[in-house]
Design an enzyme around this catalytic site. Structure first.
Site, PDB file in Angstrom:
ATOM      1  N   LYS A 125      33.729  37.161  24.393  1.00 24.78           N
ATOM      2  CA  LYS A 125      34.926  36.265  24.613  1.00 24.78           C
ATOM      3  C   LYS A 125      34.806  35.343  23.619  1.00 24.78           C
ATOM      4  CE  LYS A 125      34.840  37.050  29.779  1.00 24.78           C
ATOM      5  NZ  LYS A 125      34.542  36.251  31.022  1.00 24.78           N
TER       6      LYS A 125
ATOM      7  N   PRO B 165      40.238  34.351  29.840  1.00 25.19           N
ATOM      8  CA  PRO B 165      40.610  35.412  29.219  1.00 25.19           C
ATOM      9  C   PRO B 165      39.326  36.184  28.902  1.00 25.19           C
ATOM     10  CG  PRO B 165      41.538  33.560  28.095  1.00 25.19           C
ATOM     11  CD  PRO B 165      40.557  33.160  29.141  1.00 25.19           C
ATOM     12  N   GLU B 166      39.606  37.832  29.165  1.00 20.61           N
ATOM     13  CA  GLU B 166      38.514  38.744  29.009  1.00 20.61           C
ATOM     14  C   GLU B 166      38.516  39.328  27.510  1.00 20.61           C
ATOM     15  OE1 GLU B 166      37.882  41.195  32.438  1.00 20.61           O
ATOM     16  OE2 GLU B 166      39.058  39.908  33.673  1.00 20.61           O
TER      17      GLU B 166
ATOM     18  N   ARG C  40      32.069  33.092  41.532  1.00 22.95           N
ATOM     19  CA  ARG C  40      33.429  33.768  41.056  1.00 22.95           C
ATOM     20  C   ARG C  40      33.946  34.665  42.335  1.00 22.95           C
ATOM     21  NH1 ARG C  40      34.492  34.086  35.696  1.00 22.95           N
ATOM     22  NH2 ARG C  40      36.492  34.647  36.500  1.00 22.95           N
TER      23      ARG C  40
END
Length: 267
Positions: free
Chosen positions: A52, A2-3, A257
């Site tokens: 976050k 989640p950002e 990523r």
């Protein structure tokens, strides 16, 4: 993962559900049981987030720090005749108030911390575009001194807090910046544009619970990669045609990523 907009949205939702109320806190899974016992019956004062990271603050100065990581999630539930449903799965922390409750499963961190430990976490984080008091110059100075690619720097929480893979890909596309360009080669005007774009886009995610990043003139209604996901310019659109120039979107791995970009629009 989640950002940052997701954590800000959770903080607002938990405030609306629990703030000012005495709550029941438990750990059906057992891994948070001693801490839950200390919290049970206390007043939930407020929730807060930075990047976050999420904090729940209780009376008596008790603070719960939550980091969802890759697999963590909160699931809200209602009450039936004043009682919560039976927990399902590995519930690390359950909070129940007069109007409903929430279950936390699979977080990277769920821990009772001190104010000093909160300050320690904040000291390691860069500015959060969702926090009005954040100073973007802290991030700009780190970027302009770095040889690392801007695509990696935007994902570094020590540089910018709350930016994840989707916002990274999309704001760089919107700015026309090659994600491989060294941070020190990003001009001040370009950085200011990226920061302003994050400040404009991320609150939309907080408000709507979905990212909206495609400008109306480029949004022709085609799904990006799944009907239940927001349309994007490049994120998860590998091999699809760029919405602006028609070049196939490219992808590679950058610092573990997946990275997405248009080699023409971001040349």
């Amino acid at each position: 993962m989640p950002e940052g907009h997701t954590l800000h949205r959770l903080a607002l939702a938990h405030d609306a559900l629990f703030a000012g109320e005495g709550v029941s806190v438990s750990s059906p899974q057992g891994r948070f049981a001693p801490e839950a016992k200390r919290l049970d019956g206390r007043v939930f004062e407020r929730a807060d987030s930075w990047g976050k990271h999420l904090w729940h603050r209780y009376d008596g100065g008790l603070i719960v720090h939550v980091h969802l990581g890759l697999y963590g999630a909160f699931t809200d539930f209602g009450l039936l005749d004043g009682a919560p449903p039976a927990p399902v799965g590995q519930v690390r922390m359950r909070i129940v108030g007069p109007r409903g409750g929430t279950d936390l499963r699979g977080p990277t961190a769920c821990e009772l911390v001190t104010e000093e430990q909160v300050d320690g976490v904040l000291a390691r984080l860069g500015p959060d575009p969702l926090r009005p008091e954040s100073d973007p110059d802290d991030a700009r100075r780190r970027i302009e001194r770095s040889r690392r690619p801007i695509g990696a720097l935007l994902m570094d929480q020590k540089v910018l807090a709350g930016v994840g893979n989707v916002y990274r890909a999309e704001v760089l596309f919107r700015a026309g910046i090659d994600p491989h360009r060294a941070g020190r080669d990003v001009s001040r005007a370009e950085f200011d544009g990226v920061w302003a774009d994050l400040v404009a886009l991320m609150p939309i995610g907080v408000e709507r619970g979905r990212m909206h990043v495609v400008r109306p003139e480029h949004d022709h209604g085609a799904p990006s990669y799944a009907e239940d996901r927001p349309r994007t310019y490049v994120y998860r659109r590998t091999g699809e045609l760029c919405r602006v120039c028609g070049t196939p979107v490219r992808t590679e791995v950058m610092e573990a990523r997946n990275l997405y970009w248009c080699p023409t629009c971001q040349s």
